[in-house]
Scaffold this motif. Structure first.
Motif, PDB file in Angstrom:
ATOM      1  N   LEU A 425       0.847  -1.188   0.000  1.00 52.66           N
ATOM      2  CA  LEU A 425       0.000   0.000   0.000  1.00 52.66           C
ATOM      3  C   LEU A 425       0.889   1.247   0.000  1.00 52.66           C
ATOM      4  O   LEU A 425       2.015   1.217   0.492  1.00 52.66           O
ATOM      5  N   PRO A 426       0.384   2.363  -0.519  1.00 53.97           N
ATOM      6  CA  PRO A 426       1.220   3.566  -0.623  1.00 53.97           C
ATOM      7  C   PRO A 426       1.159   4.425   0.633  1.00 53.97           C
ATOM      8  O   PRO A 426       0.299   4.247   1.496  1.00 53.97           O
ATOM      9  N   VAL A 427       2.088   5.365   0.717  1.00 54.32           N
ATOM     10  CA  VAL A 427       2.013   6.465   1.687  1.00 54.32           C
ATOM     11  C   VAL A 427       2.209   7.745   0.881  1.00 54.32           C
ATOM     12  O   VAL A 427       3.315   8.071   0.472  1.00 54.32           O
ATOM     13  N   TRP A 428       1.129   8.443   0.636  1.00 53.18           N
ATOM     14  CA  TRP A 428       1.183   9.633  -0.214  1.00 53.18           C
ATOM     15  C   TRP A 428       1.743  10.829   0.542  1.00 53.18           C
ATOM     16  O   TRP A 428       1.584  10.957   1.756  1.00 53.18           O
ATOM     17  N   GLU A 429       2.367  11.725  -0.206  1.00 55.49           N
ATOM     18  CA  GLU A 429       3.038  12.872   0.414  1.00 55.49           C
ATOM     19  C   GLU A 429       2.051  13.777   1.154  1.00 55.49           C
ATOM     20  O   GLU A 429       2.412  14.411   2.149  1.00 55.49           O
ATOM     21  N   GLU A 430       0.791  13.830   0.691  1.00 55.12           N
ATOM     22  CA  GLU A 430      -0.205  14.626   1.391  1.00 55.12           C
ATOM     23  C   GLU A 430      -0.438  14.105   2.803  1.00 55.12           C
ATOM     24  O   GLU A 430      -0.672  14.877   3.743  1.00 55.12           O
ATOM     25  N   VAL A 432       1.834  12.399   4.571  1.00 55.33           N
ATOM     26  CA  VAL A 432       3.040  12.724   5.340  1.00 55.33           C
ATOM     27  C   VAL A 432       2.922  14.130   5.913  1.00 55.33           C
ATOM     28  O   VAL A 432       3.216  14.369   7.095  1.00 55.33           O
ATOM     29  N   GLU A 433       2.474  15.046   5.108  1.00 50.03           N
ATOM     30  CA  GLU A 433       2.310  16.427   5.573  1.00 50.03           C
ATOM     31  C   GLU A 433       1.267  16.517   6.676  1.00 50.03           C
ATOM     32  O   GLU A 433       1.377  17.348   7.586  1.00 50.03           O
ATOM     33  N   ASP A 434       0.253  15.672   6.588  1.00 50.97           N
ATOM     34  CA  ASP A 434      -0.845  15.724   7.556  1.00 50.97           C
ATOM     35  C   ASP A 434      -0.404  15.330   8.964  1.00 50.97           C
ATOM     36  O   ASP A 434      -1.081  15.642   9.946  1.00 50.97           O
ATOM     37  N   THR A 435       0.733  14.605   9.079  1.00 52.81           N
ATOM     38  CA  THR A 435       1.213  14.193  10.411  1.00 52.81           C
ATOM     39  C   THR A 435       1.991  15.302  11.115  1.00 52.81           C
ATOM     40  O   THR A 435       2.293  15.180  12.305  1.00 52.81           O
ATOM     41  N   LYS A 436       2.326  16.360  10.406  1.00 52.50           N
ATOM     42  CA  LYS A 436       3.131  17.427  11.013  1.00 52.50           C
ATOM     43  C   LYS A 436       2.310  18.170  12.065  1.00 52.50           C
ATOM     44  O   LYS A 436       1.122  18.433  11.893  1.00 52.50           O
ATOM     45  N   GLY A 446      -2.425  12.520  13.102  1.00 55.55           N
ATOM     46  CA  GLY A 446      -2.632  13.381  11.947  1.00 55.55           C
ATOM     47  C   GLY A 446      -3.639  14.463  12.270  1.00 55.55           C
ATOM     48  O   GLY A 446      -4.342  14.426  13.282  1.00 55.55           O
ATOM     49  N   ASN A 447      -3.718  15.438  11.420  1.00 57.25           N
ATOM     50  CA  ASN A 447      -4.597  16.589  11.654  1.00 57.25           C
ATOM     51  C   ASN A 447      -5.978  16.411  11.036  1.00 57.25           C
ATOM     52  O   ASN A 447      -6.968  16.913  11.548  1.00 57.25           O
ATOM     53  N   THR A 448      -6.054  15.685   9.907  1.00 59.76           N
ATOM     54  CA  THR A 448      -7.348  15.381   9.299  1.00 59.76           C
ATOM     55  C   THR A 448      -7.858  14.104   9.943  1.00 59.76           C
ATOM     56  O   THR A 448      -7.699  13.010   9.416  1.00 59.76           O
ATOM     57  N   ARG A 449      -8.454  14.224  11.092  1.00 57.65           N
ATOM     58  CA  ARG A 449      -8.754  13.053  11.931  1.00 57.65           C
ATOM     59  C   ARG A 449      -9.747  12.105  11.268  1.00 57.65           C
ATOM     60  O   ARG A 449     -10.710  12.522  10.644  1.00 57.65           O
ATOM     61  N   GLY A 450      -9.468  10.802  11.453  1.00 56.03           N
ATOM     62  CA  GLY A 450     -10.344   9.781  10.896  1.00 56.03           C
ATOM     63  C   GLY A 450     -10.121   9.524   9.422  1.00 56.03           C
ATOM     64  O   GLY A 450     -10.872   8.782   8.793  1.00 56.03           O
ATOM     65  N   ALA A 458       1.678   4.720   9.174  1.00 56.08           N
ATOM     66  CA  ALA A 458       2.918   4.359   8.487  1.00 56.08           C
ATOM     67  C   ALA A 458       3.812   5.575   8.275  1.00 56.08           C
ATOM     68  O   ALA A 458       5.033   5.516   8.475  1.00 56.08           O
ATOM     69  N   ALA A 459       3.205   6.693   7.872  1.00 49.59           N
ATOM     70  CA  ALA A 459       3.976   7.924   7.653  1.00 49.59           C
ATOM     71  C   ALA A 459       4.634   8.392   8.938  1.00 49.59           C
ATOM     72  O   ALA A 459       5.792   8.828   8.942  1.00 49.59           O
ATOM     73  N   PHE A 460       3.904   8.293  10.041  1.00 49.66           N
ATOM     74  CA  PHE A 460       4.435   8.677  11.353  1.00 49.66           C
ATOM     75  C   PHE A 460       5.655   7.824  11.710  1.00 49.66           C
ATOM     76  O   PHE A 460       6.705   8.341  12.104  1.00 49.66           O
ATOM     77  N   LEU A 461       5.541   6.524  11.556  1.00 42.32           N
ATOM     78  CA  LEU A 461       6.632   5.616  11.944  1.00 42.32           C
ATOM     79  C   LEU A 461       7.894   5.858  11.125  1.00 42.32           C
ATOM     80  O   LEU A 461       9.013   5.751  11.634  1.00 42.32           O
ATOM     81  N   ASN A 462       7.715   6.190   9.853  1.00 42.87           N
ATOM     82  CA  ASN A 462       8.863   6.393   8.976  1.00 42.87           C
ATOM     83  C   ASN A 462       9.722   7.585   9.397  1.00 42.87           C
ATOM     84  O   ASN A 462      10.884   7.699   8.985  1.00 42.87           O
ATOM     85  N   GLU A 463       9.184   8.440  10.242  1.00 41.03           N
ATOM     86  CA  GLU A 463       9.926   9.616  10.709  1.00 41.03           C
ATOM     87  C   GLU A 463      11.078   9.252  11.650  1.00 41.03           C
ATOM     88  O   GLU A 463      11.914  10.100  11.960  1.00 41.03           O
ATOM     89  N   PHE A 464      11.153   7.995  12.086  1.00 38.99           N
ATOM     90  CA  PHE A 464      12.099   7.644  13.152  1.00 38.99           C
ATOM     91  C   PHE A 464      13.184   6.651  12.727  1.00 38.99           C
ATOM     92  O   PHE A 464      13.902   6.140  13.579  1.00 38.99           O
TER      93      PHE A 464
END
Length: 509
Positions: A425-430, A432-436, A446-450, A458-464
């Motif tokens: 499955l993908p992790v789109w750049e949009e 990734v931005e939403d986790t900031k 993320g900010n766009t909840r739900g 997945a995007a969150f975990l990749n930050e570490f």
């Protein structure tokens, strides 16, 4: 407390039916081998002759068409081979996904238990069991079907039945079959260990309980291991893991195992989420029935730690680390809260917007430790991370979020070989931005909840992971409750053990 005992299974292999004297003979039959009540396959005709015509009689008079998992049985004409014949249908596919062979093994175990058989002969004359790899899956399926987490109120009669072994003999002339079946014992042991740890009640299967049993098994193999408690975690700066554990009376445990063979080219770290109980914290799970299966929230750690033992026993030429981040997410005056900002081991900060998105918070420290301190070539992480994954794949397969194409190919190839379904499955750049975060580097939901819940995780975990090739495998739907893929009970599934070993084998090639 010691691990519960399971019903023992003694496996063996023979090239022919000589001197079997089994209680039952299980014969898997393809639908394409039958036509209008008659046997078409020469191999099945030969076997029918050995059994004195019992198979052809069942096909002719019992309306047996070999539909998928259809069964029929009869007293055997040749009692020297087996007292009773059991036919199991394999359907009419020309080729079979390995999980199908595993399901037939599970069905065979159910029949064996129902007939209280202590000796079983299993014949591989079906296309479903035409390779040694498929027979291996049938063996693992049989062990999975026999598995039962013991009842805490087991009566003496049931205890005696539990202690009575089943002797299972595979009858096959396939080259290399015997060696493959013997090697499978290590994987079977790891699957059983994984399931016992998964199924332990949360008041038994605490972080310390899981850690102690894994370390005990590792010690038998002279494997290098470490376990950190709360004090060491504080010294290291694992503030994220400590925050999640802060509401629990159970001390968190961080387990690290290392297997380094003499010769290897690649190093991989397997990291597992290990929430031995997850109430949701102050973002409490509601309704309360949603907490019923939350003892399985440690399945990621159960998978990574138990499968590591199989890799070491198989002596694969690949260096492997296994990490289990074990704790509870409970509620008391010390528990972490919605709105808290946590400084992780990496130095990045997390704003907690939901205390029930705790797994990724714990994993932030574990993943950064794997990347910074261990410096492997690859990191693969297993977790029951999101309910959204159950919506996506049900209780059939796992989602693979890989941030490296080579690693994704390795994982999917291993999944196809072992029959543990997984899909990229993908992790789109949009996303990734939403986790900031606004007042922290990241938010934990993320900010766009739900929205895009599994992708956000997945995007969150990749930050570490410090740009090390990384894959997150979400096993929320397959860790337990797998009746839809042939598992006979709502137990822990042990899903992922074969996948981990398969990935290690691919890297060892």
């Amino acid at each position: 407390m010691s691990l519960p005992k399971l019903k023992p299974i003694n496996f063996s292999h023979q090239n022919s039916s000589t001197n079997l004297n089994a209680d039952i003979a299980v014969i898997v039959v393809d639908e394409l081998d039958l036509e209008k009540g008659k046997i078409k396959s020469s191999e099945l005709q030969k076997l029918d002759s050995e059994f004195g015509g019992t198979i052809s009689n069942l096909v002719s008079f019992a309306d047996f068409e070999a539909k998928w998992l259809q069964t029929t049985s009869s007293i055997a004409a040749n009692q020297k081979i087996a007292k009773r014949i059991i036919l199991i249908g394999a359907g009419k596919k020309q080729t079979y996904f390995p999980a199908r062979a595993r399901q037939v093994g599970i069905k065979s175990a159910e029949v064996s238990l129902a007939t209280k058989s202590t000796s079983v002969a299993f014949y591989s004359c079906s296309t479903l069991l035409a390779t040694k790899e498929q027979i291996v899956q049938a063996r693992l399926g049989f062990a999975m079907g026999v598995y039962k987490y013991p009842n805490s109120n087991t009566n003496p009669e049931s205890l005696a039945e539990l202690e009575t072994p089943i002797n299972l003999t595979f009858v096959s002339s396939l080259a290399g079959c015997s060696d493959a079946l013997n090697e499978t014992k290590h994987i079977e042991d790891s699957i059983n260990l994984c399931r016992l740890l998964q199924d332990a009640p949360p008041n038994v299967g605490t972080p310390k309980y899981v850690a102690e049993h894994i370390i005990e098994q590792a010690a038998k193999l002279n494997i290098k291991s470490e376990v950190w408690g709360a004090q060491k975690l504080r010294e290291k700066g694992f503030n994220a893991m400590l925050a999640v554990a802060s509401g629990s009376a159970q001390e968190p445990q961080f387990v690290v195992l290392e297997y380094t063979p003499k010769n290897y080219k690649k190093t991989i770290a397997f990291v597992g989420k290990g929430l031995t109980m997850d109430t949701g914290g102050y973002s409490i799970k509601s309704p309360s029935t949603h907490q019923e299966g939350m003892k399985y929230d440690m399945s990621g750690s159960a998978v990574t730690l138990s499968s590591f033992l199989a890799i070491a026993k198989l002596k694969l030429p690949v260096r492997v680390f296994a990490i289990g981040a074990l704790c509870e997410n409970m509620i008391d005056a010390h528990a972490y809260r919605v709105g808290d900002v946590i400084t992780t081991y990496s130095g990045k900060t997390i704003e907690v917007l939901n205390t029930d998105a705790e797994g990724r918070v714990v994993l932030s420290d574990a993943l950064h430790y794997a990347a910074k301190d261990l410096k492997p070539d690859y990191i693969v992480e297993f977790s029951t991370l999101t309910g959204a994954m159950v919506t996506t794949f049900g209780h059939i397969g796992a989602g693979v979020f890989a941030f490296d194409k080579e690693l994704e190919n390795i994982i999917i190839s291993a999944a196809e070989a072992t029959g543990e379904r997984a899909y990229p499955l993908p992790v789109w750049e949009e996303v990734v931005e939403d986790t900031k975060g606004n007042i922290a580097d990241l938010t934990n939901i993320g900010n766009t909840r739900g929205s895009a819940g599994s992708m956000v995780g997945a995007a969150f975990l990749n930050e570490f992971v410090n740009d090390i090739p990384f894959a997150h495998i979400d096993i929320a739907g397959v860790a337990n409750d797998n009746l839809s893929i042939g598992y006979p009970k709502k137990n822990g599934a042990g899903y992922g053990v074969q996948l981990v070993v398969g990935i290690a084998k691919k890297l060892a090639e």
